[in-house]
Scaffold this active site. Sequence first.
Site, PDB file in Angstrom:
ATOM      1  N   TYR A 222      -3.657  19.161   0.502  1.00 32.59           N
ATOM      2  CA  TYR A 222      -2.334  18.944  -0.099  1.00 32.59           C
ATOM      3  C   TYR A 222      -1.208  19.241   0.892  1.00 32.59           C
ATOM      4  O   TYR A 222      -0.065  18.862   0.670  1.00 32.59           O
ATOM      5  CB  TYR A 222      -2.151  19.801  -1.356  1.00 32.59           C
ATOM      6  CG  TYR A 222      -3.011  19.385  -2.543  1.00 32.59           C
ATOM      7  CD1 TYR A 222      -3.895  18.311  -2.449  1.00 32.59           C
ATOM      8  CD2 TYR A 222      -2.937  20.050  -3.748  1.00 32.59           C
ATOM      9  CE1 TYR A 222      -4.689  17.934  -3.510  1.00 32.59           C
ATOM     10  CE2 TYR A 222      -3.731  19.670  -4.830  1.00 32.59           C
ATOM     11  CZ  TYR A 222      -4.602  18.620  -4.701  1.00 32.59           C
ATOM     12  OH  TYR A 222      -5.387  18.241  -5.767  1.00 32.59           O
TER      13      TYR A 222
ATOM     14  N   ASP B 190      -8.870  22.060 -14.250  1.00 32.35           N
ATOM     15  CA  ASP B 190      -8.543  21.102 -15.326  1.00 32.35           C
ATOM     16  C   ASP B 190      -9.788  20.813 -16.160  1.00 32.35           C
ATOM     17  O   ASP B 190      -9.724  20.708 -17.388  1.00 32.35           O
ATOM     18  CB  ASP B 190      -8.040  19.770 -14.733  1.00 32.35           C
ATOM     19  CG  ASP B 190      -6.521  19.702 -14.671  1.00 32.35           C
ATOM     20  OD1 ASP B 190      -5.905  20.742 -14.360  1.00 32.35           O
ATOM     21  OD2 ASP B 190      -5.956  18.619 -14.920  1.00 32.35           O
TER      22      ASP B 190
ATOM     23  N   ASP C 256     -19.833  19.688  -6.278  1.00 31.02           N
ATOM     24  CA  ASP C 256     -20.443  18.757  -7.244  1.00 31.02           C
ATOM     25  C   ASP C 256     -21.376  19.507  -8.189  1.00 31.02           C
ATOM     26  O   ASP C 256     -21.384  19.294  -9.408  1.00 31.02           O
ATOM     27  CB  ASP C 256     -21.163  17.596  -6.530  1.00 31.02           C
ATOM     28  CG  ASP C 256     -21.857  17.995  -5.240  1.00 31.02           C
ATOM     29  OD1 ASP C 256     -21.773  19.183  -4.851  1.00 31.02           O
ATOM     30  OD2 ASP C 256     -22.502  17.135  -4.613  1.00 31.02           O
TER      31      ASP C 256
ATOM     32  N   ASP D 241      -7.963  22.633  -8.149  1.00 33.79           N
ATOM     33  CA  ASP D 241      -7.108  21.813  -9.014  1.00 33.79           C
ATOM     34  C   ASP D 241      -7.987  21.052 -10.008  1.00 33.79           C
ATOM     35  O   ASP D 241      -7.749  21.050 -11.226  1.00 33.79           O
ATOM     36  CB  ASP D 241      -6.324  20.837  -8.114  1.00 33.79           C
ATOM     37  CG  ASP D 241      -5.198  20.140  -8.834  1.00 33.79           C
ATOM     38  OD1 ASP D 241      -4.977  20.423 -10.027  1.00 33.79           O
ATOM     39  OD2 ASP D 241      -4.532  19.288  -8.207  1.00 33.79           O
TER      40      ASP D 241
ATOM     41  N   LYS E  46     -17.878  22.405  -0.049  1.00 31.33           N
ATOM     42  CA  LYS E  46     -18.706  21.212   0.183  1.00 31.33           C
ATOM     43  C   LYS E  46     -19.236  21.346   1.614  1.00 31.33           C
ATOM     44  O   LYS E  46     -19.016  20.489   2.478  1.00 31.33           O
ATOM     45  CB  LYS E  46     -17.830  19.960  -0.022  1.00 31.33           C
ATOM     46  CG  LYS E  46     -18.574  18.654  -0.011  1.00 31.33           C
ATOM     47  CD  LYS E  46     -19.431  18.409  -1.243  1.00 31.33           C
ATOM     48  CE  LYS E  46     -20.194  17.102  -1.113  1.00 31.33           C
ATOM     49  NZ  LYS E  46     -21.313  16.992  -2.060  1.00 31.33           N
TER      50      LYS E  46
END
Length: 369
Positions: A141, A251, A223, A247, A191
């Site tokens: 970001y 959610d 994942d 993020d 990851k």
Amino acid sequence: MLLKVAILGGDGIGPEVTGEAVRVLKTVAESFGHQLSLTHKDVGGAALRSANDPLPKDTLETCQSSGAVLLGAVGSPDFDHVPGNLRPEKGLLRLRQALGVFANLRPAFCFAPLEDASPLRAEVVRGTDILFVRELLGGIYFGEPRSTQGSAGARVATDTMRYGEPEIKRVAHVAFQLARTRRRKVTSVDKANVLDCSRLWREVVSRTAQHYPDVQLNHSYVDSAATALVSHPTNFDVVLTENMFGDILSDQAGGVVGSLGMLPSASVGGPVALYEPVHGSAPDIAGKGIANPLGAILSIGMMLRHSFQLDREAACVEAAVTDTLVAGHRTRDLAKPDQPSIGTTQMGQKVAEAVKARARAADPMTVAR
Ligand code: NAD
């Protein structure tokens, strides 16, 4: 105590939910004998309209001179086609950066009366109590270079995921310290089978863990973590993640515990902390008076505890939310198809009444979640 708070409603449902959070904050102040100094300022699309800047200087200065900041949400379809630096979301990213709030704490808690609001079976979601610690000022970001180049039909877009060891270390310390106040378990999400950033992340987190031998650390690929979050949500205690993974996963946790509208957050690490519900501006329901304000209200609870060290008042807010849910009140996102629902304002009023009742009671700290 004087509680000096900057209120940035922002866009869409932001002003609707912060309005109810402020109602509850005012009730807490009246009930417990505190003084409030509230200053309302624009951010995001609202600030683009009023000042052509998603984070005007005046807004930032007000935040920096306050004891805490409450933000609703930013983002509006009206600005979907403007350049990146003039998007509402850029105002929020700049605010987080200017306040130096590098750790975003996002609790995802399954309130017992909401077990049946989750799309998961009650026995799967029951007892879910996760604290996401999301790195907030690094990663993809913020990384440079970023660009979209080339001619129409052959353009290439680039974003950069970047992490330095000190950035990883400081947020890892926050996660381990918070784990000590909970069930002493940290799941670090990365990851590392694909990304260099994640390999560095894993190495630094493992090294930092050596300072906390009493906390159990395990690593999970993002994942795999996404699957485990819906199959065994109660296995998680503290989840430590980089910016983008946090993020997304937090959610998802909103869905797990019944609604994204339930999740509060605190962004800490600088002199002034920032509190906001996890959800966005929800243009699809903005202006309809049906948004769930509980994420924003619970963010006030986090503010009272973290910025003002008012544990009793924070517990009162949390207990009042529980009482309201136990009494059967639901906004539309929480109600089953055959259940009646109430609007944003009514939900705020119900919680404020419950705060008053709890404050009058002998022990407002007792939280019957
Ligand atoms: P969103 O979180 O706004 O909404 C996702 C879904 O959840 C929608 O169906 C919405 O109606 C529902 N929802 C969200 N909050 C709710 C609440 N309190 N009560 C009931 N239902 C609720 O995400 P989105 O639709 O992907 O994004 C909309 C805008 O918000 C975009 O511009 C995005 O960039 C922005 N955004 C801002 C923030 C922030 O300000 N922190 C976070 C996420 C998204």
